[in-house]
Design an enzyme around this catalytic site. Structure first.
Site, PDB file in Angstrom:
ATOM      1  N   GLU A 180      57.075  38.231  27.092  1.00  0.00           N
ATOM      2  CA  GLU A 180      55.996  37.572  26.354  1.00  0.00           C
ATOM      3  C   GLU A 180      56.413  37.472  24.888  1.00  0.00           C
ATOM      4  O   GLU A 180      56.392  38.466  24.168  1.00  0.00           O
ATOM      5  CB  GLU A 180      54.679  38.337  26.484  1.00  0.00           C
ATOM      6  N   ASN A 232      52.060  45.284  35.032  1.00  0.00           N
ATOM      7  CA  ASN A 232      52.080  44.567  33.757  1.00  0.00           C
ATOM      8  C   ASN A 232      51.797  45.557  32.638  1.00  0.00           C
ATOM      9  O   ASN A 232      50.758  46.219  32.632  1.00  0.00           O
ATOM     10  CB  ASN A 232      51.026  43.459  33.724  1.00  0.00           C
ATOM     11  N   GLU A 233      52.779  45.704  31.733  1.00  0.00           N
ATOM     12  CA  GLU A 233      52.606  46.548  30.540  1.00  0.00           C
ATOM     13  C   GLU A 233      52.129  47.952  30.910  1.00  0.00           C
ATOM     14  O   GLU A 233      51.036  48.392  30.551  1.00  0.00           O
ATOM     15  CB  GLU A 233      51.648  45.877  29.553  1.00  0.00           C
ATOM     16  N   GLU A 244      40.603  36.825  26.731  1.00  0.00           N
ATOM     17  CA  GLU A 244      41.743  36.392  25.929  1.00  0.00           C
ATOM     18  C   GLU A 244      41.646  34.934  25.483  1.00  0.00           C
ATOM     19  O   GLU A 244      42.671  34.272  25.296  1.00  0.00           O
ATOM     20  CB  GLU A 244      43.046  36.627  26.704  1.00  0.00           C
ATOM     21  N   TRP A 285      41.553  38.937  21.129  1.00  0.00           N
ATOM     22  CA  TRP A 285      40.530  38.948  22.166  1.00  0.00           C
ATOM     23  C   TRP A 285      39.200  38.594  21.498  1.00  0.00           C
ATOM     24  O   TRP A 285      39.113  38.536  20.271  1.00  0.00           O
ATOM     25  CB  TRP A 285      40.426  40.314  22.821  1.00  0.00           C
ATOM     26  N   ARG A 328      40.805  45.453  32.300  1.00  0.00           N
ATOM     27  CA  ARG A 328      42.047  45.561  33.071  1.00  0.00           C
ATOM     28  C   ARG A 328      42.619  46.956  32.854  1.00  0.00           C
ATOM     29  O   ARG A 328      42.192  47.693  31.985  1.00  0.00           O
ATOM     30  CB  ARG A 328      43.053  44.486  32.660  1.00  0.00           C
TER      31      ARG A 328
END
Length: 684
Positions: free
Chosen positions: A318, A152-153, A368, A326, A114
């Site tokens: 989160e 995201n992040e 994950e 992971w 990602r």
């Protein structure tokens, strides 16, 4: 002056992260019902779902999430929608490889993980804008949608970008900043090692060099460039969403990552800021063993303090609910009984009014599979779910404090120029990193809550005056505007504490040909005559302060007073500079400056807090062991006192004034026994 945040939660509430695309449709309604039964009434969805909406280029399908949102609305579940640009689909990266990021060596990061894209690909910007436009146009009107998460992040996984698209954008960034190559060559000091540029096309993002000998001034601009690129990408998306979102909805993004001016991103792109809090990272088996030195999971309070500097009333998108990991890295244990509550209260104590647990159920496939959620693979009720329910009971009990202000005794001053300079200058990094952590430890162990304040050229005096003491540890880079507001702060009655290396550099990272502390010299009336690192092989170095030995740590500026208002408070007692000034105090207007020639430790920071009279502001209310964190939030004259026991053993606190236990409603006074990891919230 910072703008005020555009959105605040009107009550404390809980949420979770949910991935309907990961689960059979038969689970959807049951999952939402179970969430509500345990106090979860908001979910985040879709941040990794680009291919579900656009499975092929230009082919858009909305039926999957329409079906899910229908159920969400029937169950009266609120939804935060994540724009899906953190994971471009395979059709995109195969057809448009220019969208991919690469390593310094020019090797493309291929599909399969990602955040493998770069912000500066014009094609990626075009396709990202289109998918955001499509989802906002279609879904924003849904009654269940209450907020939007951009990407995201941002800057997670990597905060460095080396694609050809980045080089082209970097050149344009530099052209706009410097206008001429002569100006760039001067700012980058290219006369050294024959680096002078004769054409813009000769300039690239940083590339591999022998012995990693990168130009420090180029690297400083490179960090600024990455931040600019990320903010532009975020702003592009938020501008699109704002065209369609309903009144009262909000825009946010999550995380807090490097090479990014999070304050500017909040100002320009967002309504409210959210953070991803994983205190269990402190227990990761692959972490630096020195990490344990910084109080393990309690270190996350330092991160939350940084978040509060961006957005005083923030959310947690989160919040850790299970073990981290992971299949490729990051092994960490499951939270022990009580820690899910402890970590949620840690977030709320520091200013969070919304806490969303990651994730509802642990993934059964993918990278994950060891990043555990509230529920495990077997989908049964468990002690983590029970503890989430307990968090809900606590949240209901303390709900009136939503929007309460965190009360800080002093502020740790930072700025992005020095943060980024410390990233690339190992001398600066050693000072900045060590002092920042040690100031935090001193504040924690001595129950002295503090804020982080990011200084900008546009900072106004009124923003600083809420703090009686400012600690600006190692501001190697100074600007005249920042010095002017600091001078005004001191003249108005504030106490400013500065440390080693202050004023060494200008805004380009050049070492100035003037005595340190540079632009602050006329304020501090002090002078740095010589300086040195302190070798770790040598015995600890000290200064004599009122007859007490106080450690001065890893770097020493040897000071001299240089004005009639300056007086020496302490002298070094070690090495060849024994007897020379280590600490000088200067009166200025109604305030004072303390120029400390060393670096900050928990021991010397404790002395500074005592000397300036800000240590333990709640001492008249509570006595607690060092293993407990004390935090105070205040709203409309009502104070809320948090006590968090991070120890794995029972602890005893003493309340010196009558208070109300917000869980039970009972009046309490005197000694209170806390179980391991137990937390309390009292109303004064």
């Amino acid at each position: 002056m910072r703008k005020k945040q555009n959105f605040m939660w009107d009550t404390l509430s809980l949420g979770t992260c949910y991935y309907p695309e990961h689960w059979d449709r038969s689970l959807w309604r049951e999952d939402l019902k179970r969430m509500k039964a345990n106090g979860i009434f908001t979910i985040r969805i879709a941040e990794f779902a680009w291919n579900i909406i656009e499975p092929q280029e230009g082919e858009f399908r909305f039926d999957f999430f329409d079906e899910f949102l229908d159920i969400a609305e029937e169950e009266q579940m609120r939804v935060i929608w994540g724009t899906p640009t953190a994971t471009p689909p395979v059709w995109l990266t195969e057809k448009y490889p220019e969208a991919l990021n690469s390593s310094k060596e020019g090797i493309l990061y291929r599909h399969g993980a990602r955040r493998h894209y770069n912000y500066n690909s014009l094609k990626y910007q075009e396709l990202s804008a289109r998918i955001v436009e499509k989802v906002a146009e279609h879904y924003a009107k849904r009654p269940c949608i209450v907020g939007w998460q951009i990407d995201n992040e941002i800057n997670c996984e990597t905060d460095e970008f080396y694609s050809e698209s980045d080089t082209l954008a970097f050149r344009e960034f530099l052209k706009e900043k410097y206008q001429t190559l002569d100006a760039l060559n001067d700012a980058w000091g290219t006369i050294v090692w024959n680096q002078t540029y004769n054409a813009w096309e000769e300039i690239y993002v940083p590339r591999p060099t022998l012995s990693n000998g990168r130009n420090p001034h180029q690297m400083l601009d490179y960090s600024r460039f990455i931040s600019e690129s990320a903010i532009r990408f975020c702003r592009m998306q938020s501008d699109i969403v704002r065209k369609y979102m309903k009144p009262g909805d909000f825009i946010t993004t999550n995380g807090m990552f490097a090479n990014l001016d999070n304050h500017r991103m909040e100002d320009e792109c967002l309504d409210v800021y959210t953070y991803d809090s994983y205190p269990n990272f402190a227990y990761c088996l692959d972490a630096d063993p020195k990490h344990n030195r910084y109080l393990k999971d309690r270190k996350w309070s330092m991160n939350l303090t940084e978040v509060r500097s961006v957005c005083p009333h923030f959310g947690i998108m989160e919040q850790q609910s299970g073990a981290n990991g992971w299949n490729t890295r990051m092994e960490a244990p499951t939270p022990k009984p009580g820690q899910v509550m402890l970590w949620a209260m840690q977030s709320i104590a520091h200013g969070a009014d919304y806490v969303s647990f990651f994730r509802w159920r642990t993934a059964t496939v993918g990278t994950e599979i060891y990043w555990h959620g509230i529920l495990d693979y077997d989908n049964r009720d468990n002690r983590k779910l029970k503890e989430v329910h307990q968090v809900w009971e606590r949240v209901k009990a303390i709900a009136p404090m939503a929007g309460a202000e965190y009360r800080a005794a002093f502020a740790l001053v930072r700025d992005y120029d020095n943060v980024w300079d410390a990233r690339h200058d190992v001398w600066h990094k050693a000072l900045e990193g060590g002092s920042t952590k040690e100031i935090f430890v001193a504040a924690q162990e001595n129950h002295t809550p503090y804020d982080v304040f990011y200084l900008r050229d546009e900072t106004e005096l009124s923003e600083l005056q809420k703090y009686p003491v400012l600690i600006y540890p190692h501001a190697l880079i100074l600007t005249q505007k920042r010095v002017d507001v600091l001078k005004a702060y001191v003249e108005a009655g504030g106490t400013l504490i500065i440390g080693a290396r202050t004023g060494q550099k200008d805004i380009d990272g050049h070492c100035v040909m003037a005595p340190m502390p540079g632009l602050l010299k006329q304020v501090s009336q002090s002078d740095v005559r010589e300086f040195t690192f302190h070798s770790p092989q040598d015995d600890p170095a000290y200064m004599d302060w009122n007859g007490r030995p106080v450690e001065t740590d890893i770097f020493h500026d040897i000071l001299a007073s240089d004005g009639t208002d300056a007086k020496v408070l302490a002298n070094y007692t070690s090495d060849y500079f024994a007897g020379c000034p280590a600490l000088i105090e200067t009166a200025l207007g109604k305030g004072r400056v303390l120029h400390f020639g060393g670096t900050f430790t928990r021991e010397n920071t404790r002395e500074f807090l005592k000397y300036t009279g800000v240590m333990e502001p709640c001492a008249d209310r509570i006595t607690a062991p060092a293993s407990c964190e004390i935090a105070l939030r205040e709203k409309d004259g009502q104070e809320y006192l948090f006590v968090l026991n991070y120890a794995d053993t029972p602890q005893t606190i003493t309340l010196h004034k009558p208070m109300t236990d917000m869980d039970s409603g009972a009046a309490v006074l005197g000694e209170i026994d806390l179980q391991k990891y137990e937390t309390k919230v009292y109303m004064l």
